[in-house]
Design an enzyme around this catalytic site. Structure first.
Site, mmCIF file in Angstrom:
data_model
loop_
_atom_site.group_PDB
_atom_site.id
_atom_site.type_symbol
_atom_site.label_atom_id
_atom_site.label_comp_id
_atom_site.label_asym_id
_atom_site.label_seq_id
_atom_site.Cartn_x
_atom_site.Cartn_y
_atom_site.Cartn_z
ATOM 1 N N ALA A 1 0.863 -1.188 0.000
ATOM 2 C CA ALA A 1 0.000 0.000 0.000
ATOM 3 C C ALA A 1 0.895 1.233 0.000
ATOM 4 C CB ALA A 1 -0.919 0.011 1.215
ATOM 5 N N LYS A 2 0.313 2.401 -0.186
ATOM 6 C CA LYS A 2 1.071 3.646 -0.108
ATOM 7 C C LYS A 2 0.107 4.802 0.102
ATOM 8 C CE LYS A 2 5.469 4.813 -0.409
ATOM 9 N NZ LYS A 2 6.566 4.032 0.158
ATOM 10 N N GLY A 3 0.588 5.809 0.831
ATOM 11 C CA GLY A 3 -0.168 7.038 1.010
ATOM 12 C C GLY A 3 0.618 8.211 0.476
#
Length: 392
Positions: free
Chosen positions: A73-75
């Site tokens: 995942a990544k933000g």
């Protein structure tokens, strides 16, 4: 490519700035990936980074280890981290993302943000921790959290172990490539773009391994010296954003334009700052033999194709900079203790083995290291899925 499990675009009600969260996949119900803040951050960028995190997790799968890979995942937040309102924006973003952080997204520092800042903002947003979603997977949560906290308290020559882990992995990747080619460390020249957490640690480890750092770039420009820069002096003189105080420069040090690092007379280039810095328009400037991707996605595909045709080897980010993420989980799950020597030894051993597998696969398949890394992931994902399951 398969679409990610979840893509989310958030608009801040105060400033109108946008933030993003992309979950590529979940493994055992959890995904791992840092949070970056930079002006111009986009959903497309975060999507690519999330997919890269899935690859990094899978590449470090060891069936005999306590650490079991998570999903990717990544933000991201579209804001200059030095903006006066950046911290308040970060808090509001984490408040909005709180259900995801609590349930399935473990995050931490990335470009533009330090772990201390993420931890402080997470607490203000009402979170127990930025990695609390992984706690139910731990055998002994109390011991694991204490072990990680102890590791974050370790310093080596004035720099925290958490800031050094990733750079140790990048440096070992470069050294593994040099050793494979029979190139001696001493006398090999390096240019580094970015002297933040990853770039600074990489420069230190390569310098201490005998390589000569001839150029370092930060937001103010490139500092160069063909005889070699005093890496330790530059590290002591940088601010929280990796910008070096020019007052420490020596008589042989020159100040050059910001992109001069790219054409430096060096065998190894280490882009360790922002994405998309080597493109089709500037790839011809590269005279180095290796590009070691400490940053995420710094070399665009068309540029990489042109570089490969000229014999330039790009060691991809999904392998090279994966040591930071792996070190977190090796420590938390108990594969290593809160000790610098143990951590560095484990990182070096694991990264060298992984780089070796990747280069062996590239040679056998007659392809690039990046394509070989993708092939290794393709081999491993079904094994992980069969054993632990995931959601797409």
């Amino acid at each position: 490519m398969t679409a990610p499990l979840m893509s989310l675009v958030w608009t801040d009600h105060v400033t109108g700035r946008r933030g993003f969260l992309v979950v590529d996949r979940l493994v055992r119900g959890v995904a791992s990936g840092g949070l970056r803040m930079r002006p111009g951050c986009t959903l497309e960028e975060v999507t690519g980074l999330a997919r890269g995190m899935t690859m990094k997790e899978a590449l470090h799968y060891n069936p005999e280890g306590r650490y079991i890979p998570l999903g990717g995942a990544k933000g991201g937040i579209d804001c200059d981290p030095q903006d006066p309102g950046a911290y308040a924006l970060l808090v509001r973003y984490l408040r909005a993302m709180r259900p995801y952080v609590e349930d399935f997204w473990t995050t931490g520092e990335d470009l533009g943000l330090t772990q201390d800042l993420v931890d402080r903002a997470a607490a203000e947003a009402g979170l127990v921790s930025s990695i609390q979603a992984v706690y139910p997977l731990l055998d002994d949560e109390t011991a694991a959290r204490r072990r990680l906290a102890d590791a974050f308290a370790v310093e080596v020559d004035g720099i925290g172990l958490d800031e050094l882990a990733g750079g140790c992995g990048v440096a070992e990747s470069a050294l593994a490539a040099l050793d494979r080619a029979g190139v001696p460390h001493r006398g090999t020249r390096v240019a580094v773009q970015g002297l933040g957490t990853m770039g600074g640690a990489t420069a230190r480890f390569l310098s201490r391994a005998g390589l000569t750092v001839v150029a370092v770039a930060d937001i103010k420009g490139t500092i160069a010296n063909p005889a070699g820069l005093d890496v330790e002096a530059l590290l002591r003189a940088r601010d929280a954003y990796g910008t070096v105080d020019r007052a420490v420069l020596g008589p042989g040090d020159a100040e050059l334009p910001g992109d001069a690092w790219l054409s430096a007379d060096a065998e190894v280039l280490v882009p360790a700052a922002v994405s998309y810095v080597v493109d089709a328009a500037n790839a011809h400037l590269v005279s180095a033999r290796w590009i070691v991707e400490a940053a995420n996605m710094p070399v665009l595909p068309e540029a990489e194709g042109r570089l490969a045709a000229r014999g330039v080897t790009v060691l991809p980010d999904v392998v090279v900079n994966s040591g930071t993420n792996a070190w977190w989980w090796w420590t938390l799950f108990g594969d290593i203790g809160p000790d610098a020597d143990e951590a560095f030894a484990h990182i070096r051993r694991s990264m060298r083995a992984l780089v070796g597998l990747m280069l062996d696969r590239a040679e056998a398949d007659g392809t690039t290291p990046r394509a070989a890394a993708h092939a290794l992931v393709t081999d491993r994902l079904p094994v992980i899925a069969e054993r632990f399951g995931w959601y797409r």
